[in-house]
Motif scaffolding. Structure first.
Motif, mmCIF file in Angstrom:
data_model
loop_
_atom_site.group_PDB
_atom_site.id
_atom_site.type_symbol
_atom_site.label_atom_id
_atom_site.label_comp_id
_atom_site.label_asym_id
_atom_site.label_seq_id
_atom_site.Cartn_x
_atom_site.Cartn_y
_atom_site.Cartn_z
ATOM 1 N N ALA A 82 -4.217 -2.786 -16.237
ATOM 2 C CA ALA A 82 -5.226 -3.524 -16.997
ATOM 3 C C ALA A 82 -5.726 -4.748 -16.246
ATOM 4 O O ALA A 82 -6.708 -5.362 -16.641
ATOM 5 C CB ALA A 82 -4.651 -3.955 -18.345
ATOM 6 N N SER A 83 -5.045 -5.129 -15.152
ATOM 7 C CA SER A 83 -5.437 -6.279 -14.328
ATOM 8 C C SER A 83 -5.234 -5.921 -12.870
ATOM 9 O O SER A 83 -4.295 -5.185 -12.526
ATOM 10 C CB SER A 83 -4.592 -7.512 -14.687
ATOM 11 O OG SER A 83 -4.752 -8.539 -13.718
ATOM 12 N N VAL A 84 -6.091 -6.464 -12.005
ATOM 13 C CA VAL A 84 -5.916 -6.215 -10.567
ATOM 14 C C VAL A 84 -4.599 -6.807 -10.075
ATOM 15 O O VAL A 84 -4.049 -6.373 -9.054
ATOM 16 C CB VAL A 84 -7.092 -6.790 -9.759
ATOM 17 C CG1 VAL A 84 -8.390 -6.083 -10.106
ATOM 18 C CG2 VAL A 84 -7.232 -8.306 -9.939
ATOM 19 N N HIS A 85 -4.077 -7.782 -10.810
ATOM 20 C CA HIS A 85 -2.833 -8.428 -10.402
ATOM 21 C C HIS A 85 -1.587 -7.637 -10.811
ATOM 22 O O HIS A 85 -0.461 -8.048 -10.514
ATOM 23 C CB HIS A 85 -2.776 -9.847 -10.961
ATOM 24 C CG HIS A 85 -3.899 -10.715 -10.471
ATOM 25 N ND1 HIS A 85 -4.002 -11.122 -9.162
ATOM 26 C CD2 HIS A 85 -4.982 -11.224 -11.121
ATOM 27 C CE1 HIS A 85 -5.099 -11.849 -9.013
ATOM 28 N NE2 HIS A 85 -5.709 -11.922 -10.179
ATOM 29 N N ASP A 86 -1.797 -6.493 -11.469
ATOM 30 C CA ASP A 86 -0.670 -5.632 -11.826
ATOM 31 C C ASP A 86 -0.350 -4.619 -10.731
ATOM 32 O O ASP A 86 0.633 -3.877 -10.840
ATOM 33 C CB ASP A 86 -0.974 -4.880 -13.128
ATOM 34 C CG ASP A 86 -1.036 -5.813 -14.333
ATOM 35 O OD1 ASP A 86 -0.427 -6.898 -14.269
ATOM 36 O OD2 ASP A 86 -1.697 -5.447 -15.326
ATOM 37 N N LEU A 87 -1.172 -4.537 -9.696
ATOM 38 C CA LEU A 87 -0.899 -3.626 -8.587
ATOM 39 C C LEU A 87 0.409 -3.999 -7.898
ATOM 40 O O LEU A 87 0.734 -5.185 -7.756
ATOM 41 C CB LEU A 87 -2.049 -3.667 -7.573
ATOM 42 C CG LEU A 87 -3.360 -2.999 -8.015
ATOM 43 C CD1 LEU A 87 -4.534 -3.553 -7.217
ATOM 44 C CD2 LEU A 87 -3.268 -1.485 -7.859
ATOM 45 N N THR A 88 1.165 -2.995 -7.462
ATOM 46 C CA THR A 88 2.460 -3.225 -6.808
ATOM 47 C C THR A 88 2.596 -2.313 -5.592
ATOM 48 O O THR A 88 1.814 -1.361 -5.427
ATOM 49 C CB THR A 88 3.627 -2.931 -7.772
ATOM 50 O OG1 THR A 88 3.744 -1.501 -7.942
ATOM 51 C CG2 THR A 88 3.429 -3.603 -9.120
ATOM 52 N N PRO A 89 3.606 -2.533 -4.759
ATOM 53 C CA PRO A 89 3.823 -1.627 -3.624
ATOM 54 C C PRO A 89 4.037 -0.179 -4.036
ATOM 55 O O PRO A 89 3.789 0.739 -3.233
ATOM 56 C CB PRO A 89 5.073 -2.212 -2.952
ATOM 57 C CG PRO A 89 5.046 -3.662 -3.292
ATOM 58 C CD PRO A 89 4.504 -3.708 -4.690
ATOM 59 N N ASP A 90 4.488 0.067 -5.266
ATOM 60 C CA ASP A 90 4.674 1.438 -5.740
ATOM 61 C C ASP A 90 3.358 2.205 -5.824
ATOM 62 O O ASP A 90 3.364 3.440 -5.947
ATOM 63 C CB ASP A 90 5.340 1.443 -7.117
ATOM 64 C CG ASP A 90 6.807 1.038 -7.048
ATOM 65 O OD1 ASP A 90 7.390 1.122 -5.944
ATOM 66 O OD2 ASP A 90 7.351 0.630 -8.084
ATOM 67 N N ASP A 91 2.244 1.487 -5.773
ATOM 68 C CA ASP A 91 0.936 2.133 -5.821
ATOM 69 C C ASP A 91 0.426 2.538 -4.445
ATOM 70 O O ASP A 91 -0.726 2.982 -4.314
ATOM 71 C CB ASP A 91 -0.096 1.193 -6.473
ATOM 72 C CG ASP A 91 0.222 0.901 -7.930
ATOM 73 O OD1 ASP A 91 0.496 1.864 -8.670
ATOM 74 O OD2 ASP A 91 0.216 -0.286 -8.314
ATOM 75 N N LEU A 92 1.262 2.380 -3.410
ATOM 76 C CA LEU A 92 0.814 2.616 -2.035
ATOM 77 C C LEU A 92 1.708 3.597 -1.286
ATOM 78 O O LEU A 92 2.914 3.681 -1.551
ATOM 79 C CB LEU A 92 0.804 1.295 -1.247
ATOM 80 C CG LEU A 92 -0.066 0.154 -1.774
ATOM 81 C CD1 LEU A 92 0.176 -1.093 -0.944
ATOM 82 C CD2 LEU A 92 -1.536 0.547 -1.748
ATOM 83 N N VAL A 93 1.107 4.305 -0.350
ATOM 84 C CA VAL A 93 1.841 5.043 0.681
ATOM 85 C C VAL A 93 1.141 4.779 2.002
ATOM 86 O O VAL A 93 -0.010 4.312 2.032
ATOM 87 C CB VAL A 93 1.889 6.561 0.408
ATOM 88 C CG1 VAL A 93 2.729 6.875 -0.817
ATOM 89 C CG2 VAL A 93 0.486 7.149 0.292
ATOM 90 N N ALA A 94 1.837 5.078 3.099
ATOM 91 C CA ALA A 94 1.296 4.809 4.431
ATOM 92 C C ALA A 94 0.969 6.105 5.153
ATOM 93 O O ALA A 94 1.608 7.140 4.945
ATOM 94 C CB ALA A 94 2.296 3.994 5.244
ATOM 95 N N LEU A 95 -0.017 6.030 6.032
ATOM 96 C CA LEU A 95 -0.421 7.182 6.832
ATOM 97 C C LEU A 95 0.280 7.239 8.182
ATOM 98 O O LEU A 95 0.302 8.292 8.813
ATOM 99 C CB LEU A 95 -1.940 7.146 7.062
ATOM 100 C CG LEU A 95 -2.822 7.481 5.863
ATOM 101 C CD1 LEU A 95 -4.276 7.210 6.192
ATOM 102 C CD2 LEU A 95 -2.625 8.931 5.455
ATOM 103 N N THR A 96 0.795 6.101 8.631
ATOM 104 C CA THR A 96 1.461 6.053 9.928
ATOM 105 C C THR A 96 2.838 5.415 9.786
ATOM 106 O O THR A 96 3.088 4.644 8.841
ATOM 107 C CB THR A 96 0.647 5.243 10.950
ATOM 108 O OG1 THR A 96 0.646 3.849 10.558
ATOM 109 C CG2 THR A 96 -0.787 5.746 11.048
ATOM 110 N N VAL A 97 3.698 5.719 10.736
ATOM 111 C CA VAL A 97 5.031 5.129 10.732
ATOM 112 C C VAL A 97 4.928 3.613 10.868
ATOM 113 O O VAL A 97 5.656 2.855 10.203
ATOM 114 C CB VAL A 97 5.881 5.731 11.873
ATOM 115 C CG1 VAL A 97 7.214 4.998 11.995
ATOM 116 C CG2 VAL A 97 6.115 7.214 11.636
ATOM 117 N N GLU A 98 4.017 3.149 11.727
ATOM 118 C CA GLU A 98 3.876 1.709 11.935
ATOM 119 C C GLU A 98 3.467 1.001 10.646
ATOM 120 O O GLU A 98 4.037 -0.042 10.280
ATOM 121 C CB GLU A 98 2.828 1.424 13.029
ATOM 122 C CG GLU A 98 3.227 1.834 14.415
ATOM 123 C CD GLU A 98 2.944 3.304 14.706
ATOM 124 O OE1 GLU A 98 2.485 4.028 13.783
ATOM 125 O OE2 GLU A 98 3.186 3.730 15.834
ATOM 126 N N ALA A 99 2.477 1.540 9.949
ATOM 127 C CA ALA A 99 2.024 0.914 8.704
ATOM 128 C C ALA A 99 3.117 0.969 7.648
ATOM 129 O O ALA A 99 3.300 0.015 6.878
ATOM 130 C CB ALA A 99 0.760 1.600 8.199
#
Length: 437
Positions: free
Chosen positions: A400-417
Motif C-alpha cells: 500500500a506504500s512504496v516504503h513497504d518494499l523489502t529485499p524479499d521483493d527482489l532477485v538478482a540476475l548475476t552472481v555479483e548483483a
C-alpha cells in the motif's frame, strides 16, 4: 587489438604525453558496473492479490529528518533533486530546478557557491549544502533553508575536492565565491574547521543552534568505506544519511577519480541500510541513495534494499534539456556540440562552460537558451512519471506504500548483483556469501 592497450587507452596515454596533465570531464563513470538493472522485482503471488488492495492509490509520501528536527522535511514523493553548485550550472538552471521541485512536491539542493535568490524563491523545500570550500556560504542563507546537508564526499570523486574551471568563474559567480573572475577554483576535499567524528558532532551541534533545532541535518557521503562512514555520521548525530554511489555525476572532476574510486550504488545501498540496522537506528535516521538513479524501477529497487528516498542529479539535468539537439528556442545546436568535440546524446563537456543548451554554463548568451518555465515543466513531469512507476511496482508487489518494499521483493540476475544486494540469484535460493546459503 590488445586488451590491455586498446585504442582508447593508447589515445589517453598519447594525450597525457602531449599535454602533461590528467583528464577532466563531467558526468559520471562510463564503465559498465553492476547496477539496479541486474535486479528484478517479484510481484505479489496470486494468493496475496485482492481486489480491495488495488483500489486505493499506493502511498508515496516521504518524511526525512525525524530524529531531532522540529520541522522534518515532508515530501509528496520519495525522489529529491541532488545538489548542484551555482557555478557548475547557470542561475536559470537553478531556478528551473527549484520550480520543478515545488511543482512535483519535493526538495532541491544547493551546492558549492551557495544559495541563489532565484533558487530560494522558486523552491518550496530547499536543502542548503555546507561544503568543504565554504564557497558562497552565508549564515543568513542557512537560517532560511529547510534542511542542511554537510558534504563529506561525492560519488563521482570521493576523497577529492570540487573543481570549477575558470571559464565558469563569471562576474556573479566570482562575487558570490569571493574569488577573481576567470580563475579556476580547486576546492579542498576536507572541511577546514574540524576533523574526525568528534569534530563532525560539534559542527552538527553548531548548525542545530544556528537554526534553533528547526531543520534536519543531513550528512552526504561518497560511497567508498560505506559502513564506517555511515556509523561515523550516525554517531555524530545526523538526522539523514545521503550515500552517493560512483555512478553519481559531476560537472567537472578528474577522470581517474570518476572511473577508479568508490563503489557502485547497488553495493552502497545495502551496506548503508545494514549499518543502520546494526546500529538500531533504522527508521529513526533516514537513508537517501543517489548515483545513477534513472527510473521508477531503480527507485523501487533502492527502496526495497533499505533506502527511504533517492536523489537524482544527471537524470534531472537530462530532463531539464542536457544533451538535447535543440535548445528552448527551437534552434538546432548540433554544431555547437561539434565545436566542443562531442555530440548530442554523448556530451560530457560540462566542464568547458560551453553548454549548447544553457545549463552547465555561466555565459549569459548560452544561459538564455534555457527557458526556466519550460525546463521546470519537463523536470516536474519526469519526477511525477518515475514516482508513478515506483508506485505501480510497489502495488504490483501487494504493498500500500512504496516504503513497504523489502529485499524479499527482489532477485538478482548475476552472481555479483546477488552478492552486493544480498538477495537470491533468480531461480534459486542462493545468496552468494551468505553464511547459511
Amino acid at each position: 587489438m590488445s586488451h590491455t592497450f586498446p585504442q582508447h587507452v593508447i589515445a589517453e596515454i598519447q594525450e597525457r604525453a602531449r599535454l602533461g596533465r590528467y583528464g577532466v570531464r563531467g558526468w559520471g563513470a562510463m564503465r559498465r558496473l553492476p547496477d539496479f538493472d541486474d535486479l528484478l522485482i517479484l510481484t505479489a503471488p496470486a494468493g496475496r492479490q485482492t481486489g480491495d488492495a488495488h483500489r486505493e492509490p499506493c502511498r508515496t509520501r516521504t518524511v526525512l529528518g525525524t530524529r531531532h528536527a522540529r520541522d522534518p522535511v515532508v515530501l509528496d514523493l520519495p525522489v529529491t533533486i541532488a545538489g548542484m553548485s551555482y557555478g557548475s550550472v547557470s542561475a536559470s538552471a537553478k531556478e528551473a530546478l527549484g520550480r520543478a521541485s515545488t511543482m512535483a512536491g519535493t526538495s532541491t539542493t544547493t551546492g558549492d557557491g551557495g544559495m541563489t535568490r532565484e533558487e530560494r524563491n522558486a523552491a518550496k523545500t530547499l536543502v542548503y549544502q555546507l561544503t568543504p570550500a565554504r564557497s558562497g556560504f552565508d549564515p543568513d542563507d542557512l537560517r532560511v533553508a529547510d534542511a542542511v546537508e554537510i558534504v563529506l564526499g561525492q560519488g563521482a570523486r570521493p576523497g577529492a575536492g570540487a573543481l570549477l574551471p575558470g571559464a565558469k568563474m563569471g562576474p556573479r559567480v566570482a562575487r558570490k565565491r569571493g574569488l577573481p573572475e576567470g580563475v579556476a577554483q580547486r576546492s579542498p576535499a576536507y572541511h577546514p574547521d574540524w576533523s574526525g567524528p568528534e569534530g563532525l558532532a560539534v559542527k552538527i551541534e553548531e548548525i542545530r543552534e544556528v537554526t534553533s533545532w528547526r531543520v534536519p541535518v543531513y550528512v552526504k557521503l561518497g560511497a567508498a568505506r560505506v559502513a564506517q562512514d555511515v556509523e561515523l555520521a550516525v554517531t555524530a548525530g545526523a538526522d539523514v544519511i545521503v550515500v552517493d554511489g560512483m555512478q553519481g555525476g559531476t560537472a567537472a572532476a578528474q577522470e581517474v577519480f570518476i572511473e577508479h574510486t568508490g563503489i557502485p550504488t547497488l553495493a552502497a545501498v545495502r551496506l548503508a541500510a545494514d549499518t543502520l540496522d546494526r546500529l538500531g537506528v533504522r527508521g529513526e535516521v533516514q537513508l537517501v541513495i543517489s548515483g545513477g538513479i534513472r527510473s521508477g524501477a531503480d527507485i523501487a529497487k533502492a527502496l526495497a534494499l533499505g533506502a527511504d528516498a533517492v536523489s537524482v542529479g544527471v537524470a534531472a539535468m537530462i530532463a531539464l534539456g542536457c544533451n538535447s539537439a535543440s535548445d528552448d528556442t527551437g534552434t538546432d545546436v548540433t554544431a555547437d556540440y561539434r565545436a566542443l568535440g562531442t555530440a548530442p546524446g554523448s556530451c560530457t563537456a560540462c566542464h568547458t562552460g560551453g553548454c549548447p543548451v544553457g545549463i552547465a554554463t555561466q555565459d549569459d548568451m548560452l544561459a538564455d537558451r534555457l527557458d526556466p518555465d519550460l525546463g521546470a515543466e519537463r523536470v516536474a513531469n519526469y519526477l511525477r512519471a518515475i514516482t508513478a512507476e515506483t508506485a505501480m511496482l510497489a502495488r504490483a508487489c501487494g504493498h500500500a506504500s512504496v516504503h513497504d518494499l523489502t529485499p524479499d521483493d527482489l532477485v538478482a540476475l548475476t552472481v555479483e548483483a546477488a552478492a552486493m544486494a544480498r538477495v537470491p540469484l533468480a531461480g534459486t535460493t542462493w545468496i552468494p556469501g551468505a553464511s547459511d546459503s
